[in-house]
Design a protein around this motif. Structure first.
Motif, PDB file in Angstrom:
ATOM      1  N   LEU A 194       0.827  -1.209   0.000  1.00  0.00           N
ATOM      2  CA  LEU A 194       0.000   0.000   0.000  1.00  0.00           C
ATOM      3  C   LEU A 194       0.861   1.258   0.000  1.00  0.00           C
ATOM      4  O   LEU A 194       0.633   2.182  -0.791  1.00  0.00           O
ATOM      5  CB  LEU A 194      -0.930  -0.006   1.214  1.00  0.00           C
ATOM      6  N   ALA A 195       1.861   1.313   0.881  1.00  0.00           N
ATOM      7  CA  ALA A 195       2.723   2.495   0.973  1.00  0.00           C
ATOM      8  C   ALA A 195       3.466   2.731  -0.337  1.00  0.00           C
ATOM      9  O   ALA A 195       3.604   3.876  -0.790  1.00  0.00           O
ATOM     10  CB  ALA A 195       3.712   2.335   2.125  1.00  0.00           C
ATOM     11  N   GLN A 196       3.922   1.638  -0.971  1.00  0.00           N
ATOM     12  CA  GLN A 196       4.665   1.799  -2.220  1.00  0.00           C
ATOM     13  C   GLN A 196       3.736   2.157  -3.378  1.00  0.00           C
ATOM     14  O   GLN A 196       4.137   2.888  -4.288  1.00  0.00           O
ATOM     15  CB  GLN A 196       5.465   0.534  -2.512  1.00  0.00           C
ATOM     16  N   GLN A 197       2.493   1.669  -3.352  1.00  0.00           N
ATOM     17  CA  GLN A 197       1.526   2.112  -4.358  1.00  0.00           C
ATOM     18  C   GLN A 197       1.269   3.606  -4.238  1.00  0.00           C
ATOM     19  O   GLN A 197       1.127   4.310  -5.241  1.00  0.00           O
ATOM     20  CB  GLN A 197       0.211   1.347  -4.200  1.00  0.00           C
ATOM     21  N   LEU A 198       1.203   4.095  -3.024  1.00  0.00           N
ATOM     22  CA  LEU A 198       0.961   5.523  -2.799  1.00  0.00           C
ATOM     23  C   LEU A 198       2.183   6.365  -3.134  1.00  0.00           C
ATOM     24  O   LEU A 198       2.073   7.449  -3.718  1.00  0.00           O
ATOM     25  CB  LEU A 198       0.559   5.767  -1.341  1.00  0.00           C
ATOM     26  N   GLY A 199       3.372   5.880  -2.766  1.00  0.00           N
ATOM     27  CA  GLY A 199       4.559   6.724  -2.821  1.00  0.00           C
ATOM     28  C   GLY A 199       5.420   6.607  -4.061  1.00  0.00           C
ATOM     29  O   GLY A 199       6.218   7.509  -4.334  1.00  0.00           O
ATOM     30  N   SER A 200       5.282   5.525  -4.834  1.00  0.00           N
ATOM     31  CA  SER A 200       6.163   5.341  -5.988  1.00  0.00           C
ATOM     32  C   SER A 200       5.906   6.403  -7.051  1.00  0.00           C
ATOM     33  O   SER A 200       4.783   6.582  -7.508  1.00  0.00           O
ATOM     34  CB  SER A 200       5.959   3.956  -6.594  1.00  0.00           C
ATOM     35  N   GLY A 201       6.955   7.065  -7.457  1.00  0.00           N
ATOM     36  CA  GLY A 201       6.815   8.079  -8.498  1.00  0.00           C
ATOM     37  C   GLY A 201       6.768   7.499  -9.886  1.00  0.00           C
ATOM     38  O   GLY A 201       6.376   8.181 -10.835  1.00  0.00           O
ATOM     39  N   MET A 202       7.178   6.222 -10.046  1.00  0.00           N
ATOM     40  CA  MET A 202       7.244   5.630 -11.372  1.00  0.00           C
ATOM     41  C   MET A 202       6.243   4.500 -11.587  1.00  0.00           C
ATOM     42  O   MET A 202       5.896   4.193 -12.718  1.00  0.00           O
ATOM     43  CB  MET A 202       8.665   5.122 -11.645  1.00  0.00           C
ATOM     44  N   SER A 203       5.758   3.888 -10.514  1.00  0.00           N
ATOM     45  CA  SER A 203       4.806   2.783 -10.653  1.00  0.00           C
ATOM     46  C   SER A 203       3.579   2.955  -9.777  1.00  0.00           C
ATOM     47  O   SER A 203       2.779   2.030  -9.661  1.00  0.00           O
ATOM     48  CB  SER A 203       5.489   1.449 -10.313  1.00  0.00           C
ATOM     49  N   GLY A 204       3.442   4.111  -9.149  1.00  0.00           N
ATOM     50  CA  GLY A 204       2.323   4.342  -8.251  1.00  0.00           C
ATOM     51  C   GLY A 204       1.760   5.744  -8.385  1.00  0.00           C
ATOM     52  O   GLY A 204       1.891   6.381  -9.433  1.00  0.00           O
ATOM     53  N   LEU A 205       1.149   6.240  -7.289  1.00  0.00           N
ATOM     54  CA  LEU A 205       0.498   7.550  -7.322  1.00  0.00           C
ATOM     55  C   LEU A 205       1.476   8.704  -7.124  1.00  0.00           C
ATOM     56  O   LEU A 205       1.110   9.856  -7.345  1.00  0.00           O
ATOM     57  CB  LEU A 205      -0.598   7.609  -6.251  1.00  0.00           C
ATOM     58  N   GLY A 206       2.673   8.417  -6.674  1.00  0.00           N
ATOM     59  CA  GLY A 206       3.699   9.462  -6.599  1.00  0.00           C
ATOM     60  C   GLY A 206       3.480  10.492  -5.518  1.00  0.00           C
ATOM     61  O   GLY A 206       3.957  11.626  -5.641  1.00  0.00           O
TER      62      GLY A 206
END
Length: 730
Positions: free
Chosen positions: A244-256
């Motif tokens: 969940l945290a990486q989906q929210l925080g990823s700038g290249m594969s998530g919400l950034g």
């Protein structure tokens, strides 16, 4: 209206009514300066060839690098001055009509502008190369070099025909100010005009040198030593085991969320330079991105709309019902059409919810563009149409240009007729390879001509350009389903001929600002376009033949750069719209049929803004709400990612709002010069790093080169779905 750069004084004898133009573009002209010089032809041709080769070379890489004509604009100055000082000044055939000289004097600003316009032909990309890549690399089918060359040449030149027809609407009016051109105008002036150094400060030329050296030196870090600077996704570092945290925080594969890139190539990769975007346009992009990325996307995903949790939250991939990559080759028959029985056996194709929503946003952006232009610019277009052949009021730049011989409209009409005829012949004669029929060519041209004016107006006033790629795919997908090559050919002729027309018109406006004789402009544009098309295709063909398994991620080494992200998205679109067809995905046989409501939403949105403007005419901020830009903000996603947008918006806010409002003098002197320096410095060092280190296979393996550092961001979250590299759910 101050944010838009408009003021309400409009006298024939004063400067442009657009404040940014008045602050940047000179209102003088020297018609005696030579333009079509030997230096121009030599340096223009070399620049065009080099930019075409380098841009196509980097196009297939995991991090595509697009080198703009600003790099050539800077590099040719010392070369031009060297040629002026060394080449013979002898006059050949003196006294005769054929008299000429290789060295007409000092290297001047007008031939420099024409070299840059020449180079600009090789500075973008040749979209038709995607057709060749899709057919040969992804579908593994035959497309000969001759057919590829015909397709590339006709798609590149076709839009030139109606670019000339729309000049009176998109070049001559002062309100069509083309913000992106001001970067180059400011740079030309910095490179050629002598300026006294202000007390305690630096000249624009000195500032440019400082900025380009700094940009050159800094890019060593994001480009090689510390590649994580491309996307600093700090939330992933705090929660290394949380999907969940990486989906929210990823700038290249998530919400950034919170992600930022301190790398100019990340900032300017897909939306262009934020320093060239007027603040009202930047604000529209920011609002649109926020609503789509942080409101609609999370709602769609966490409410599991369209089985969203079965797939990555952000992906341009094609999936089956269990979240695995769809086996495309299994549903293609021997005639290169859809095998319906095989498709029924395999089950329907699924998209990530964000990818499906991106198509809906494309639908809405298209209808919003048409309605917005009719409501806000319809009366101006009508007045220009009525006065097209009458004497009309001109701004200072149009008045200065009126002394030069114009390009006759019949020249453009001839180019248009010849190109359409050649395209029809090619598609019919080589139908076994291209699949597109003559009526498809005519329909694609009609769509392109219809949308060139409204999209041109949006581009000329906001520096953003809505695309026709989705609607062209949609139309031909319904009319001629099951034929992927016909679909991508139709899309390219319908979409890119419009894009090329707008590129040509933007160059016309640059020549208009810099007072280049129109016939000289015409010659440089045509020759440059032909040269660049041949070099682009030759480079792509060489890479396809020489790089083993290029674009095939399954067979490439893990650290190979040749993953072709742009071509992969293009291929996915050809499967969705061409092979399977919109009826089985977005139509009555499809899973995503409700996405069609976006067409209606896009048409209504500008109407609401227009009604609000009529109801509250004193509110000057209301007409600055540009629904085509706001709705279409995320049109480049994927392959663009969240970090591209968050970084672009931050820099655009600092430049277009903070500095422009509170330090206008600093913005006037340095803003556009800084943009050019950042472009050029990053481009030069990126090429150097690749040739000296990366091409030799010398890379640094450490955590700082782990790009995003968010490996779990692409994991599904539906229970029972197991993907390699992701935690299993019970």
């Amino acid at each position: 209206m101050a944010e838009n750069g408009l003021n309400h004084k409009n006298s024939e004898n004063e400067n442009s009514p657009i404040e940014q133009v008045a602050l940047t573009v000179p209102i003088t002209d020297d018609p005696t300066l030579p333009v079509l010089t030997f230096r121009m032809w030599v340096l223009g041709t070399i620049s065009c060839v080099l930019l075409s080769f380098v841009n196509q070379f980097f196009w297939y890489r995991a991090e595509p690098l697009s080198i703009s004509s600003i790099s050539a604009q800077i590099a040719v100055v010392p070369l031009g001055r060297l040629m002026a000082s060394t080449i013979t000044k002898r006059v050949f055939f003196k006294g005769k009509r054929s008299e000429f000289t290789l060295n007409p004097g000092p290297f001047n600003i007008k031939e420099h502008v024409l070299i840059t316009i020449f180079a600009n032909s090789g500075a973008g990309s040749v979209y038709a190369i995607h057709i060749v890549s899709a057919v040969r690399l992804f579908y593994k089918r035959e497309m000969t070099f001759l057919v590829s060359l015909f397709v590339v040449l006709t798609t590149q030149v076709l839009g030139f025909g109606w670019a000339g027809i729309f000049r009176r609407y998109l070049v001559e009016p002062a309100s069509m100010w083309w913000p992106g051109n001001l970067v180059q105008v400011a740079l030309f002036r910095a490179l050629h005009e002598k300026e006294e150094r202000p007390k305690g400060g630096v000249t624009r030329n000195q500032f440019f040198l400082i900025a380009i050296i700094s940009s050159f030196a800094y890019y060593v870090f994001p480009g090689y030593l510390f590649q994580m600077l491309t996307s600093l996704s700090w939330i992933c570092w705090i929660f290394p085991h949380s999907i969940l945290a990486q989906q929210l925080g990823s700038g290249m594969s998530g919400l950034g969320i919170g992600a930022v890139g301190v790398d100019w190539s990340t900032i300017s990769a897909y939306l262009g330079s934020p320093l060239a975007s007027p603040w009202f346009a930047t604000a529209n992009v920011a609002v649109g991105f926020f609503l789509i990325m942080y409101v609609l996307a999370p709602i769609g995903y966490w409410f599991n709309i369209y089985k969203a949790k079965t797939f990555p939250i952000f992906s341009g991939g094609l999936f089956n019902s269990s979240g695995q990559d769809y086996n495309i080759s299994s549903i293609i028959n021997s005639n290169f059409n859809l095998d319906v029985k095989a498709y029924d056996r395999n089950g329907p194709l699924y998209l990530s919810t964000f990818f499906a929503m991106t198509y809906g946003v494309g639908f809405a952006s298209l209808t919003a563009t048409v309605v917005h232009v009719l409501l806000f610019h319809g009366s101006d277009i009508w007045k220009l149409s009525k006065s097209a052949f009458k004497e009309r009021k001109m701004d200072v730049h149009t008045r200065l240009m009126s002394k030069y011989k114009q390009v006759p409209e019949w020249w453009f009409i001839c180019i248009l007729i010849v190109n359409i005829a050649a395209t029809v012949f090619i598609c019919e004669y080589f139908n076994d390879q291209l699949q597109l029929k003559w009526w498809g060519v005519m329909l694609a041209c009609a769509i392109s001509i219809f949308f060139t004016l409204p999209i041109g107006i949006i581009s000329a006033t906001t520096n953003q350009q809505p695309g026709l790629n989705i609607i062209t795919e949609y139309i031909i997908g319904y009319l001629y389903p099951g034929r992927p090559v016909a679909n991508i050919c139709f899309k390219t002729y319908g979409y890119i001929s419009m894009t090329q027309a707008i590129t040509f018109v933007a160059d016309f406006k640059l020549g208009h600002y810099m007072k280049i004789p129109p016939r000289s402009m015409f010659m440089a544009q045509v020759v440059g376009t032909l040269i660049s098309a041949i070099v682009y295709l030759g480079t792509a063909w060489w890479l396809m033949e020489s790089v083993p398994n290029i674009c095939n991620k399954a067979l490439l080494p893990p650290d190979s750069p040749w993953t072709c992200p742009m071509d992969r998205v293009f291929f996915s679109a050809s499967v969705i719209w061409g092979l399977i067809g919109p009826r089985r995905i977005f139509g009555n046989l499809g899973f995503y049929n409700n996405v069609n409501w976006f067409f209606l939403a896009g048409a209504i949105a500008p109407l609401l803004v227009w009604l609000a403007h009529k109801a509250f005419p004193s509110k000057k901020w209301i007409p600055l709400i540009n629904m085509p830009i706001l709705i279409g903000a995320t049109g480049m996603m994927p392959p663009a990612t969240a970090v591209n947008f968050t970084s672009w918006i931050i820099v655009g806010f600092l430049s277009g709002f903070v500095v422009y409002r509170y330090r206008r003098d600093m913005w006037q002197r340095h803003n556009y010069v800084l943009s050019g320096a950042l472009d050029a410095g990053s481009a030069f060092i990126a090429v150097l790093l690749y040739l000296c280190l990366q091409f030799q296979g010398k890379s640094l393996a450490w955590w700082g080169n782990n790009y995003d550092g968010c490996p779990l961001a692409s994991c599904p979250t539906e229970k029972g779905i197991i993907i390699d590299g992701c935690p299993a759910f019970s």
